[in-house]
Design a protein around this motif. Structure first.
Motif, mmCIF file in Angstrom:
data_model
loop_
_atom_site.group_PDB
_atom_site.id
_atom_site.type_symbol
_atom_site.label_atom_id
_atom_site.label_comp_id
_atom_site.label_asym_id
_atom_site.label_seq_id
_atom_site.Cartn_x
_atom_site.Cartn_y
_atom_site.Cartn_z
ATOM 1 N N ASP A 141 40.667 83.612 94.647
ATOM 2 C CA ASP A 141 41.863 83.243 95.410
ATOM 3 C C ASP A 141 42.837 84.397 95.636
ATOM 4 N N PHE A 142 42.670 85.487 94.874
ATOM 5 C CA PHE A 142 43.544 86.662 95.024
ATOM 6 C C PHE A 142 42.666 87.914 95.145
ATOM 7 N N PRO A 143 41.839 87.994 96.185
ATOM 8 C CA PRO A 143 40.831 89.060 96.248
ATOM 9 C C PRO A 143 41.383 90.442 96.548
ATOM 10 N N LEU A 144 42.606 90.561 96.992
ATOM 11 C CA LEU A 144 43.141 91.861 97.410
ATOM 12 C C LEU A 144 43.937 92.560 96.316
ATOM 13 N N LEU A 145 43.981 91.986 95.141
ATOM 14 C CA LEU A 145 44.773 92.587 94.067
ATOM 15 C C LEU A 145 44.159 93.892 93.570
ATOM 16 N N LYS A 146 45.024 94.874 93.337
ATOM 17 C CA LYS A 146 44.619 96.129 92.711
ATOM 18 C C LYS A 146 45.514 96.331 91.499
ATOM 19 N N TYR A 147 44.943 96.205 90.321
ATOM 20 C CA TYR A 147 45.733 96.191 89.100
ATOM 21 C C TYR A 147 46.077 97.606 88.639
ATOM 22 N N ALA A 148 47.287 97.748 88.114
ATOM 23 C CA ALA A 148 47.686 99.005 87.484
ATOM 24 C C ALA A 148 46.869 99.216 86.219
ATOM 25 N N THR A 149 46.626 100.484 85.889
ATOM 26 C CA THR A 149 45.938 100.790 84.640
ATOM 27 C C THR A 149 46.948 100.752 83.491
ATOM 28 N N LEU A 150 46.445 100.608 82.286
ATOM 29 C CA LEU A 150 47.318 100.634 81.122
ATOM 30 C C LEU A 150 48.058 101.969 81.040
ATOM 31 N N LYS A 151 47.379 103.037 81.370
ATOM 32 C CA LYS A 151 47.993 104.364 81.364
ATOM 33 C C LYS A 151 49.187 104.425 82.317
#
Length: 269
Positions: A243-253
């Motif tokens: 349902d949220f295919p365009l998400l680009k997650y931030a890295t932990l760093k």
């Protein structure tokens, strides 16, 4: 002006804080009443969707042994009872988790029983890290999640790392984007989601990032130690990915570095 969407950011609108004297009347009751009042105020208006920020605390079963393999999903509910959460002997953490369970259930029950013109989406994030919006005056003003990062940064190598009961987290900026998408995505209506980063965390990784990637932090101020990642405890992210295919997650760093670069200038406040 027509209002079509309402965002319920939490039970009381306040960041998580475990420093409460009366758990029932400071955490549980305001959570339930706050959600109910928003639902009632929205019924019969032009509101078409309410997105509510719940918590992984409403999902997590603290009675399950940490060694037990398990994959959480949006169908899981924390089994804590009202009497257990409101007990004066309950930990603030259990009282908080209970407040999130009962507040979210209040919302779902309202939709089921009152059949309003709006639908409901609930989001159950776990640890939320990253820079805060607006001005930060002092590290003392940090919420519980970010305060764990600050404890790592200032605890010193002789102090143990904070415990990581689970390894799920999300950058606050990604969570904000998910809230917006949940408001506008027709597929999200009537659903419950657990938004988490695809990258697991623990405080050992946080410590290593601080030492290697944030040179402004003195190495001798950072807590260090060994901490496992619980690879046998996972999250079913199928619905989020669909349902949220365009998400680009931030890295932990990225998250840790951006947070520290914000908080370090006010460390002596």
């Amino acid at each position: 002006m027509t209002i079509e969407y309402v965002l319920v950011t939490g039970a009381t609108g306040l960041p998580l804080n475990y420093q409460v004297a009366d758990k029932e009347n400071e955490l549980i009751v305001p959570a339930m009443k706050g959600v109910r009042s928003i639902m009632e105020a929205s019924k019969g208006t032009e509101v078409r969707r309410i997105v509510m920020t719940s918590s992984f605390g409403a999902v997590l079963d603290m009675g399950r042994a940490e060694s037990t393999p398990y994959t959480y999903s949006s169908s899981d509910w924390n089994p804590i009872t009202y009497s257990e959460a409101a007990d004066p002997a309950a930990t603030p953490q259990d009282a908080y988790r209970g407040s999130k369970v009962f507040a979210e259930q209040e919302a779902w029950n309202f939709v089921k029983n009152e059949k309003p013109q709006f639908d409901l989406v609930t989001l159950c994030p776990s640890m939320i890290f990253g820079p805060i919006a607006g001005t930060l005056n002092s590290p003392q003003d940090l919420g519980e999640s970010n305060s764990m990062l600050w404890k790592v940064a200032t605890g010193g190598p002789s102090n143990p790392l904070p415990p990581a009961r689970f390894n799920f987290w999300i950058d606050v900026r990604d969570l904000a984007e998910i809230h917006v998408q949940a408001l506008l995505n027709p597929k999200a209506g009537g659903k419950r989601y657990i938004p988490v980063s695809p990258e697991k965390f623990n405080y050992q990784l946080v410590s290593e990032i601080m030492v290697q990637d944030v040179p402004e932090i003195p190495n001798d101020s950072v807590s260090k130690g060994q901490q496992e990642i619980k690879h046998h405890v996972n999250m079913n992210t199928t619905e989020m990915e669909r349902d949220f295919p365009l998400l680009k997650y931030a890295t932990l760093k990225e998250t840790v570095a951006d947070f520290m670069n914000q908080v370090l200038p006010v460390r002596d406040s």
